[in-house]
Design a protein around this motif. Structure first.
Motif, PDB file in Angstrom:
ATOM      1  N   THR A  37      -9.970  -9.905  -5.637  1.00 44.20           N
ATOM      2  CA  THR A  37      -8.651  -9.977  -6.280  1.00 44.20           C
ATOM      3  C   THR A  37      -8.562  -9.182  -7.569  1.00 44.20           C
ATOM      4  O   THR A  37      -7.465  -8.799  -7.974  1.00 44.20           O
ATOM      5  CB  THR A  37      -8.247 -11.446  -6.560  1.00 44.20           C
ATOM      6  N   GLU A  45      -1.642  -8.062   2.130  1.00 43.91           N
ATOM      7  CA  GLU A  45      -1.642  -9.524   1.975  1.00 43.91           C
ATOM      8  C   GLU A  45      -1.228 -10.261   3.244  1.00 43.91           C
ATOM      9  O   GLU A  45      -1.816 -11.280   3.579  1.00 43.91           O
ATOM     10  CB  GLU A  45      -0.712  -9.929   0.820  1.00 43.91           C
ATOM     11  N   TRP A 126      -8.312 -18.202  -0.838  1.00 45.46           N
ATOM     12  CA  TRP A 126      -8.414 -17.089   0.101  1.00 45.46           C
ATOM     13  C   TRP A 126      -9.034 -17.504   1.425  1.00 45.46           C
ATOM     14  O   TRP A 126      -9.062 -16.731   2.366  1.00 45.46           O
ATOM     15  CB  TRP A 126      -9.170 -15.897  -0.506  1.00 45.46           C
TER      16      TRP A 126
END
Length: 163
Positions: A37, A45, A126
């Motif tokens: 990130t 994304e 994530w």
């Protein structure tokens, strides 16, 4: 004939050792900002293919290069052995799964910014899908590696039989 299960265990131990070293290197690269990130890399994304093939996570340039590199590492012995065996191919794929599950988990355990206490779905966003306290990918990778281990042993025994 050698014991094919012994080969599997040794191969997985080597994959886990490599995962330990790679997790440490990746901590040096990413720090506490997981899934690249904070890295200067491109990101996708959201895309429906990411949901199918990438567990719903973003695809980054960093991960595209790193995952491809590690595939090449695991398949390098096949490229240079001057022979092709399905059992070796299956073991290489299983090794990749063992490597990534181990590396990802160790990234959290070893990382000073995380540790096991912060290994939760609320913090590790994530990894969007969790089951039994770990990302679903860990279950798939582990069960896949076990199934491929069994297949490797069957194929190795068949390949060792005289024609």
């Amino acid at each position: 004939m050698h014991n094919p299960w012994r080969r599997v265990v040794i191969f997985y131990a080597w994959a886990m050792l490599m995962a330990f070293f790679f997790a440490n290197a990746e901590i040096q690269i990413e720090g506490g900002a997981g899934w690249a990130t904070s890295l200067p890399t491109w990101r996708i994304e959201k895309h429906w293919l990411l949901d199918i093939f990438w567990g719903g996570r973003a695809m980054t340039g960093y991960h595209a290069w790193v995952f491809t590199f590690m595939l090449l590492v695991f398949f390098m012995p096949l490229a240079f052995n001057a022979r092709f065996r399905w059992s070796d191919m299956v073991l290489a794929v299983a090794g990749v799964a063992v490597f990534w599950v181990t590396e990802d988990f160790l990234w959290f355990v070893i990382n000073p910014a995380f540790g096991l206490a912060r290994f939760t779905p609320e913090i590790v966003t994530w990894h969007p899908n969790w089951l039994g306290g770990v990302p679903v990918d860990y279950w798939g990778g582990t069960l896949g590696a076990l199934a491929l281990s069994w297949l490797h042993v069957r194929l190795a025994r068949r390949e060792a039989q005289p024609d």
